[in-house]
Design a protein around this motif. Structure first.
Motif, PDB file in Angstrom:
ATOM      1  N   THR A  66       0.833  -1.210   0.000  1.00 35.60           N
ATOM      2  CA  THR A  66       0.000   0.000   0.000  1.00 35.60           C
ATOM      3  C   THR A  66       0.862   1.252   0.000  1.00 35.60           C
ATOM      4  O   THR A  66       0.603   2.207  -0.739  1.00 35.60           O
ATOM      5  N   THR A  67       1.894   1.235   0.844  1.00 36.52           N
ATOM      6  CA  THR A  67       2.805   2.383   0.873  1.00 36.52           C
ATOM      7  C   THR A  67       3.496   2.566  -0.469  1.00 36.52           C
ATOM      8  O   THR A  67       3.619   3.687  -0.972  1.00 36.52           O
ATOM      9  N   ALA A  68       3.937   1.452  -1.070  1.00 38.07           N
ATOM     10  CA  ALA A  68       4.609   1.527  -2.370  1.00 38.07           C
ATOM     11  C   ALA A  68       3.678   2.083  -3.431  1.00 38.07           C
ATOM     12  O   ALA A  68       4.076   2.913  -4.261  1.00 38.07           O
ATOM     13  N   ALA A  69       2.411   1.615  -3.426  1.00 32.21           N
ATOM     14  CA  ALA A  69       1.452   2.103  -4.433  1.00 32.21           C
ATOM     15  C   ALA A  69       1.231   3.603  -4.279  1.00 32.21           C
ATOM     16  O   ALA A  69       1.207   4.343  -5.281  1.00 32.21           O
ATOM     17  N   CYS A  70       1.067   4.066  -3.035  1.00 27.06           N
ATOM     18  CA  CYS A  70       0.868   5.510  -2.806  1.00 27.06           C
ATOM     19  C   CYS A  70       2.094   6.304  -3.245  1.00 27.06           C
ATOM     20  O   CYS A  70       1.967   7.358  -3.890  1.00 27.06           O
ATOM     21  N   LEU A  71       3.283   5.795  -2.901  1.00 27.00           N
ATOM     22  CA  LEU A  71       4.502   6.514  -3.278  1.00 27.00           C
ATOM     23  C   LEU A  71       4.701   6.523  -4.788  1.00 27.00           C
ATOM     24  O   LEU A  71       5.159   7.522  -5.351  1.00 27.00           O
ATOM     25  N   VAL A  72       4.366   5.412  -5.443  1.00 21.19           N
ATOM     26  CA  VAL A  72       4.497   5.371  -6.908  1.00 21.19           C
ATOM     27  C   VAL A  72       3.582   6.400  -7.553  1.00 21.19           C
ATOM     28  O   VAL A  72       3.980   7.116  -8.480  1.00 21.19           O
ATOM     29  N   VAL A  73       2.338   6.471  -7.048  1.00 21.72           N
ATOM     30  CA  VAL A  73       1.403   7.470  -7.602  1.00 21.72           C
ATOM     31  C   VAL A  73       1.946   8.882  -7.392  1.00 21.72           C
ATOM     32  O   VAL A  73       1.944   9.712  -8.325  1.00 21.72           O
ATOM     33  N   LEU A  74       2.403   9.160  -6.168  1.00 24.43           N
ATOM     34  CA  LEU A  74       2.947  10.495  -5.896  1.00 24.43           C
ATOM     35  C   LEU A  74       4.182  10.779  -6.741  1.00 24.43           C
ATOM     36  O   LEU A  74       4.365  11.897  -7.251  1.00 24.43           O
ATOM     37  N   ALA A  75       5.045   9.758  -6.908  1.00 22.88           N
ATOM     38  CA  ALA A  75       6.258   9.944  -7.702  1.00 22.88           C
ATOM     39  C   ALA A  75       5.920  10.214  -9.162  1.00 22.88           C
ATOM     40  O   ALA A  75       6.526  11.079  -9.804  1.00 22.88           O
ATOM     41  N   VAL A  76       4.949   9.460  -9.699  1.00 20.27           N
ATOM     42  CA  VAL A  76       4.556   9.673 -11.099  1.00 20.27           C
ATOM     43  C   VAL A  76       3.995  11.069 -11.289  1.00 20.27           C
ATOM     44  O   VAL A  76       4.313  11.765 -12.262  1.00 20.27           O
ATOM     45  N   VAL A  77       3.149  11.494 -10.331  1.00 20.23           N
ATOM     46  CA  VAL A  77       2.591  12.857 -10.427  1.00 20.23           C
ATOM     47  C   VAL A  77       3.715  13.891 -10.356  1.00 20.23           C
ATOM     48  O   VAL A  77       3.749  14.849 -11.140  1.00 20.23           O
ATOM     49  N   ALA A  78       4.657  13.696  -9.422  1.00 17.42           N
ATOM     50  CA  ALA A  78       5.763  14.642  -9.292  1.00 17.42           C
ATOM     51  C   ALA A  78       6.630  14.665 -10.545  1.00 17.42           C
ATOM     52  O   ALA A  78       7.052  15.741 -11.009  1.00 17.42           O
ATOM     53  N   ILE A  79       6.892  13.484 -11.121  1.00 16.75           N
ATOM     54  CA  ILE A  79       7.721  13.414 -12.331  1.00 16.75           C
ATOM     55  C   ILE A  79       7.036  14.116 -13.492  1.00 16.75           C
ATOM     56  O   ILE A  79       7.668  14.862 -14.254  1.00 16.75           O
ATOM     57  N   ARG A  80       5.743  13.882 -13.632  1.00 11.66           N
ATOM     58  CA  ARG A  80       5.015  14.524 -14.739  1.00 11.66           C
ATOM     59  C   ARG A  80       4.937  16.038 -14.552  1.00 11.66           C
ATOM     60  O   ARG A  80       5.075  16.791 -15.511  1.00 11.66           O
ATOM     61  N   ILE A  81       4.701  16.445 -13.302  1.00  3.80           N
ATOM     62  CA  ILE A  81       4.659  17.889 -13.049  1.00  3.80           C
ATOM     63  C   ILE A  81       6.014  18.511 -13.326  1.00  3.80           C
ATOM     64  O   ILE A  81       6.106  19.585 -13.947  1.00  3.80           O
ATOM     65  N   ASP A  82       7.083  17.846 -12.869  1.00  8.64           N
ATOM     66  CA  ASP A  82       8.419  18.378 -13.115  1.00  8.64           C
ATOM     67  C   ASP A  82       8.733  18.418 -14.604  1.00  8.64           C
ATOM     68  O   ASP A  82       9.292  19.408 -15.099  1.00  8.64           O
ATOM     69  N   SER A  83       8.376  17.364 -15.325  1.00  7.39           N
ATOM     70  CA  SER A  83       8.636  17.329 -16.764  1.00  7.39           C
ATOM     71  C   SER A  83       7.880  18.443 -17.484  1.00  7.39           C
ATOM     72  O   SER A  83       8.443  19.154 -18.326  1.00  7.39           O
ATOM     73  N   ALA A  84       6.584  18.583 -17.108  1.00  6.03           N
ATOM     74  CA  ALA A  84       5.791  19.637 -17.742  1.00  6.03           C
ATOM     75  C   ALA A  84       6.321  21.017 -17.375  1.00  6.03           C
ATOM     76  O   ALA A  84       6.357  21.929 -18.222  1.00  6.03           O
ATOM     77  N   SER A  85       6.743  21.171 -16.111  1.00  2.00           N
ATOM     78  CA  SER A  85       7.260  22.471 -15.681  1.00  2.00           C
ATOM     79  C   SER A  85       8.561  22.821 -16.407  1.00  2.00           C
ATOM     80  O   SER A  85       8.756  23.964 -16.857  1.00  2.00           O
ATOM     81  N   ARG A  86       9.454  21.818 -16.535  1.00  2.00           N
ATOM     82  CA  ARG A  86      10.711  22.080 -17.232  1.00  2.00           C
ATOM     83  C   ARG A  86      10.469  22.373 -18.707  1.00  2.00           C
ATOM     84  O   ARG A  86      11.101  23.259 -19.292  1.00  2.00           O
ATOM     85  N   ARG A  87       9.555  21.612 -19.317  1.00  2.00           N
ATOM     86  CA  ARG A  87       9.254  21.874 -20.729  1.00  2.00           C
ATOM     87  C   ARG A  87       8.625  23.250 -20.908  1.00  2.00           C
ATOM     88  O   ARG A  87       8.967  23.986 -21.846  1.00  2.00           O
ATOM     89  N   SER A  88       7.718  23.602 -19.972  1.00  2.00           N
ATOM     90  CA  SER A  88       7.088  24.919 -20.059  1.00  2.00           C
ATOM     91  C   SER A  88       8.125  26.040 -19.879  1.00  2.00           C
ATOM     92  O   SER A  88       8.105  27.045 -20.600  1.00  2.00           O
TER      93      SER A  88
END
Length: 428
Positions: free
Chosen positions: A27-49
């Motif tokens: 459960t902890t891994a699933a929550c962290l994976v979701v948060l990590a994916v969101v953070a990675i996508r936000i960071d990628s979009a922010s850097r691209r922007s």
């Protein structure tokens, strides 16, 4: 007797603890994976922007620094403009109407630009959109760059475009570093979560483990304290020449105590049921022969092999026969035991049990047709359930009651037909 630390109940608790630890970590891994994916996508979009804003603003600013005068493009301001000096790649695309654009004022060199087809595509997008456009394209010398092209107007048409490029690798390196740190951090957090879950589940189950140990100790002490006086009582009865009825009562009480203790161990998980291939017909015949009062009891049996616990099945058969003897008519009434594949039936010639009471008599604390302290038929149904079978009462043809114990049959190995391990047990 199983030790408390190796009993099936303790093993189940330990499996439950491991499962809880795995569930907690998952459960902890699933929550962290979701948060990590969101953070990675936000960071990628922010850097691209941010990258798009940088090259877009630089291209738009430089496009206002150059101009057309009578069809002649003046690029002199690019030599002094700070925006031009800070650009990694800079070029000006110029083309006559309907012509292929050519690159001018290329910094640092022509190999830094995309190939001709990609330049034509960028130029066409500028003409179509008539505003700053951004694309990702490879330079001729290699490497992925982010490009921005801003139009330069010559009157009412676009006569040129300022092309600015920057390396994607710069932002991608920082993004990859973030991904690696997130992966490392999430792994460490999952390991910590697993350790905490294992610790908490262990602390939560500690009282249950203590309770199991105390229960097994109580059962062991009860077995000793009950069997010893029973054995002494039998010796006293035999020495004083008491009646056979007194001996039968002592034997019955001894069997009852043994059965109840075995049932308590199995239901608490302190002991595991061991199902082995055995000859059901031989077990039934032996059980009936060992009854203190077997007059009037007849056995008809076919060779049948089942998987079961010999002691528990013998107790179930004994309870059925004794129940038929006590409640199946006057003393000495015939009792017929029949063994067929997967079925043991015990028939008496009494008044039977009303249909409404046939389930109730299998409940604990009920014996025969009235309430009491016995558990004979309840034990029969419990043993049947342990062997994946059933127990029920039906009307016997011609009158009386028919008690049925159904068990799944087991096909013995070809070499086991003439080999036995103890009474009624099929050898492996």
């Amino acid at each position: 007797m199983n030790r408390p630390d190796t009993s099936p109940a303790v093993a189940r608790l330990r499996r439950t603890r491991r499962l809880m630890t795995l569930l907690f970590a998952s459960t902890t891994a699933a929550c962290l994976v979701v948060l990590a994916v969101v953070a990675i996508r936000i960071d990628s979009a922010s850097r691209r922007s941010g990258l798009d804003h940088e090259v877009g603003s630089r291209a738009a600013g430089l496009s206002r620094a150059v101009w057309f005068d009578a069809g002649v493009l003046h690029l002199e301001p690019l030599r002094e403009d700070e925006l031009a000096q800070g650009a990694e790649v800079l070029a000006v695309l110029q083309a006559a109407p309907g012509k292929t654009p050519r690159a001018r004022n290329v910094v640092p060199g022509r190999s830094s630009l995309p190939d001709a087809d990609q330049l034509d595509e960028v130029w066409q997008r500028v003409l179509d959109e008539q505003e700053t456009v951004q694309v990702s394209a490879s330079a001729a010398r290699g490497g992925r760059l982010r490009w921005a092209a801003a139009p330069v107007w010559d009157g009412d048409r676009i006569g040129a475009a300022v092309l600015v490029g920057t390396e994607l690798a710069r932002g991608e390196h920082d993004h990859d570093l973030l991904v690696r740190w997130l992966a490392l951090g999430c792994t460490a957090l999952v390991c910590c979560a697993a350790a905490v879950g294992h610790l908490l589940s262990g602390r939560a189950m500690r009282p249950a483990l203590r309770g199991l140990g105390q229960q097994e100790q109580f059962l062991a002490e009860a077995a000793h304290e009950l069997r010893t006086p029973l054995a002494t009582l039998r010796l006293v009865v035999e020495r004083n020449g008491s009646s056979d009825e007194a001996l039968r009562l002592v034997d019955r009480l001894s069997r009852l105590v043994t059965g109840l203790l075995a049932r308590a161990r199995l239901e608490s998980g302190a002991q595991r049921v061991e199902l082995v291939p055995l000859r059901l017909d031989q077990l039934v015949e032996t059980t009936v022969e060992e009854l203190p009062d077997r007059e009037g009891v007849t056995v008809t049996a076919e060779p049948v092999v089942v998987r079961g616990d010999p002691d528990l099945l013998a107790q179930a058969v004994r309870n059925l026969v004794e129940n038929a003897q006590r409640h199946g008519g006057p003393a000495g009434s015939p009792v017929e035991v029949c063994v067929t594949p997967g079925l043991v039936t015990v028939r008496d010639h009494g008044d039977g049990v009303p249909l409404a009471d046939r389930e109730r008599v299998f409940a604990r604390g009920v014996t025969g047709t009235g309430p009491g302290t016995g558990a004979g038929l309840a034990i029969v149904r419990w043993v049947a359930g342990l062997h994946h079978g059933t127990a029920r009462l039906t009307d016997a043809p011609g009158g009386g009651l028919l008690a049925e114990l159904r068990l799944p049959t087991h096909a013995p190995a070809a070499s086991s037909s003439s080999s036995h391990e103890g009474p009624g047990t099929v050898g492996a």
